[in-house]
Design a protein around this motif. Sequence first.
Motif, PDB file in Angstrom:
ATOM      1  N   VAL A 170      69.768 -57.123  26.271  1.00 27.68           N
ATOM      2  CA  VAL A 170      70.110 -56.138  27.311  1.00 27.68           C
ATOM      3  C   VAL A 170      69.148 -54.963  27.269  1.00 27.68           C
ATOM      4  O   VAL A 170      68.645 -54.504  28.316  1.00 27.68           O
ATOM      5  CB  VAL A 170      71.572 -55.652  27.134  1.00 27.68           C
ATOM      6  CG1 VAL A 170      71.846 -54.450  28.048  1.00 27.68           C
ATOM      7  CG2 VAL A 170      72.545 -56.773  27.457  1.00 27.68           C
ATOM      8  N   PHE A 171      68.857 -54.450  26.066  1.00 29.32           N
ATOM      9  CA  PHE A 171      67.931 -53.320  25.959  1.00 29.32           C
ATOM     10  C   PHE A 171      66.502 -53.740  26.303  1.00 29.32           C
ATOM     11  O   PHE A 171      65.720 -52.930  26.808  1.00 29.32           O
ATOM     12  CB  PHE A 171      67.994 -52.712  24.564  1.00 29.32           C
ATOM     13  CG  PHE A 171      69.219 -51.874  24.329  1.00 29.32           C
ATOM     14  CD1 PHE A 171      69.539 -50.834  25.182  1.00 29.32           C
ATOM     15  CD2 PHE A 171      70.056 -52.112  23.252  1.00 29.32           C
ATOM     16  CE1 PHE A 171      70.669 -50.053  24.985  1.00 29.32           C
ATOM     17  CE2 PHE A 171      71.190 -51.349  23.039  1.00 29.32           C
ATOM     18  CZ  PHE A 171      71.502 -50.313  23.909  1.00 29.32           C
ATOM     19  N   SER A 172      66.164 -55.015  26.073  1.00 26.13           N
ATOM     20  CA  SER A 172      64.859 -55.509  26.505  1.00 26.13           C
ATOM     21  C   SER A 172      64.781 -55.529  28.025  1.00 26.13           C
ATOM     22  O   SER A 172      63.762 -55.147  28.629  1.00 26.13           O
ATOM     23  CB  SER A 172      64.611 -56.914  25.950  1.00 26.13           C
ATOM     24  OG  SER A 172      64.570 -56.897  24.535  1.00 26.13           O
ATOM     25  N   GLY A 173      65.858 -55.986  28.664  1.00 26.56           N
ATOM     26  CA  GLY A 173      65.918 -55.930  30.121  1.00 26.56           C
ATOM     27  C   GLY A 173      65.875 -54.509  30.632  1.00 26.56           C
ATOM     28  O   GLY A 173      65.275 -54.220  31.672  1.00 26.56           O
ATOM     29  N   ARG A 174      66.487 -53.616  29.891  1.00 26.49           N
ATOM     30  CA  ARG A 174      66.441 -52.184  30.246  1.00 26.49           C
ATOM     31  C   ARG A 174      65.006 -51.676  30.189  1.00 26.49           C
ATOM     32  O   ARG A 174      64.592 -50.862  31.027  1.00 26.49           O
ATOM     33  CB  ARG A 174      67.308 -51.418  29.246  1.00 26.49           C
ATOM     34  CG  ARG A 174      67.341 -49.923  29.440  1.00 26.49           C
ATOM     35  CD  ARG A 174      68.531 -49.502  30.266  1.00 26.49           C
ATOM     36  NE  ARG A 174      68.732 -48.067  30.173  1.00 26.49           N
ATOM     37  CZ  ARG A 174      68.136 -47.176  30.949  1.00 26.49           C
ATOM     38  NH1 ARG A 174      67.289 -47.566  31.884  1.00 26.49           N
ATOM     39  NH2 ARG A 174      68.387 -45.893  30.818  1.00 26.49           N
ATOM     40  N   PHE A 175      64.251 -52.137  29.221  1.00 30.26           N
ATOM     41  CA  PHE A 175      62.847 -51.748  29.087  1.00 30.26           C
ATOM     42  C   PHE A 175      62.052 -52.187  30.321  1.00 30.26           C
ATOM     43  O   PHE A 175      61.312 -51.392  30.917  1.00 30.26           O
ATOM     44  CB  PHE A 175      62.262 -52.386  27.819  1.00 30.26           C
ATOM     45  CG  PHE A 175      60.834 -52.017  27.533  1.00 30.26           C
ATOM     46  CD1 PHE A 175      60.530 -50.859  26.842  1.00 30.26           C
ATOM     47  CD2 PHE A 175      59.795 -52.830  27.952  1.00 30.26           C
ATOM     48  CE1 PHE A 175      59.214 -50.517  26.559  1.00 30.26           C
ATOM     49  CE2 PHE A 175      58.476 -52.512  27.683  1.00 30.26           C
ATOM     50  CZ  PHE A 175      58.189 -51.341  26.985  1.00 30.26           C
ATOM     51  N   GLY A 176      62.223 -53.442  30.717  1.00 32.21           N
ATOM     52  CA  GLY A 176      61.507 -53.940  31.885  1.00 32.21           C
ATOM     53  C   GLY A 176      61.924 -53.259  33.170  1.00 32.21           C
ATOM     54  O   GLY A 176      61.080 -52.924  34.012  1.00 32.21           O
ATOM     55  N   SER A 177      63.232 -53.041  33.340  1.00 28.97           N
ATOM     56  CA  SER A 177      63.702 -52.395  34.569  1.00 28.97           C
ATOM     57  C   SER A 177      63.237 -50.948  34.656  1.00 28.97           C
ATOM     58  O   SER A 177      63.000 -50.431  35.752  1.00 28.97           O
ATOM     59  CB  SER A 177      65.234 -52.458  34.646  1.00 28.97           C
ATOM     60  OG  SER A 177      65.833 -51.649  33.645  1.00 28.97           O
TER      61      SER A 177
END
Length: 525
Positions: A413-420
């Motif tokens: 989730v935090f990796s997706g947060r990084f990309g977003s």
Amino acid sequence: MSCEDYQHLDRVVDILGEYGRYQILIMVLLSLTVIPCGYLGVLPIFIADTPAYQCRNWLKSMPCDGNFSSCYPSKVDANWSEAVEPCNGTDRCVDGWIFSNESYTIVSEWELVCENAWKVPISTSMYFMGVLLGSLIFGQLSDRYGRKPVLFLTILLQSVTALIQSASVNWVMFCVLNCMRGLGLVACFTTSCIIGSEMMGKSARLSLNLLGQCVATSIGLALLGMLAYFIRGWRMLLVATAIPSFFFLPFWWVIPESPRWLLSRGRVKEAEKVLCRAAKMNRIHPSLIMFKVDNDPPLLQHSSKDKQTFAFMDLIRTTNLRNITCLGCFIWFVSSMVFFGLTLSTGNLKGNIYLNNFISAATETGAYIFTWLLINRVSRPTLIFVSLMFTGMTLLVIKLVPEDMYAIIQVLVFSGRFGSSIAYGSKYLFFSELYPTVVRNTGLGVVATAGRIGAIICPYVIYIGDYNKILPFLIFGSLSVIAALLSLLLPDTRNSKLPDLINEAKPSRWYVAACLICFLYVNHA
């Protein structure tokens, strides 16, 4: 305004330099003004959080209890340690609820649980509904009446409404004021971004947007977690978040109006004044700025026909602007939905909510710094594509992870947060470079409106997580992949000067779509 006037202004900006004392001062002040934008939009993480709760009449009778935060009771033993038999599902709470005293939120204030739980996402959506209206209203006002008045009006609007909202007597009043508070969020950030973009060179523009304003919003998110840790009551938390904005109002006498906008309105003398002030602070003689540069004519001759007014219809009147607007609306819709959806989902992750909020803010800060390092090394569409594709694939992988592996899910989730965050931060810079000066704020207002529609929907997508914790991430991931593919159609603006007139807007790269379709067709065959 003529093309020669704008070209002269571009040369003036070059003479002033990228990082003179004046530019650094304006960068710092503009970045400070958007710190509240980092926490006012995500206040629901704490003020709309649902504490552990229990029905009052179940506690009194003690035949039924069950786990905290259950809408239906369960029979328990005398010391309430373990549920042993389910109660009748028709038993409902009639005497009200008792909530954990760890925090005091609007949920515990107005008992927004069980049959009233739907009111929580409604209150969050009302805020983003205000943001949507603000994008439409203030974008047009900024192009018509100036960037500076709109910037400070929205700063004041956010502060005053937050203070009044802290005195809300019921949920309806809270929602109405939530909508009013949201009016200024995107207009404040966008207008601040545009003021800086229109008066600085390429390098300084990047630093302002990514290292200045975007990092400032992530600092605001971190400050929210710190304030919420020490202030557990939602009313005082609103007051604490409203006060800082009042300290930015004296910046009115320092932050200038955009000289590029002043020129577009034929207000040459005022533009000269702004540029002379910058020249003096950077120790450059004003005569080099305002009169002749390589025997160019001065910016003093204008007719009434130069003062043309542009509106929403100009965004779809030409093919290039129409393509940019249509693609931009979908990309902003998805990126905003995913960005705010993952941010607001922080409270639903396992672990300490305050620590998760800090990690989220740190992830966002790292994403903006990473974007700043890459922005001049790759094309703008490629950066948007990679970041959204990374977000989408990361969130889709969550489906393959067992639900009891909380640590891996949080990392994803935090990796997706990084990309977003990369996509969310770079899209402001990208689209401010795509739209011409005469419709820049109007154009950003329209695509930001599409983004706000995504933000309005995201609380309901998150609400699905109460029934299926993985489904929201699958929705966010799938939409991110589609938006990533469409972003490749946008023209690249790297190393290009800002367009000023409508006929300077760049064409879309539809040949990329043709190549992609041929590639898929060949592989399928």
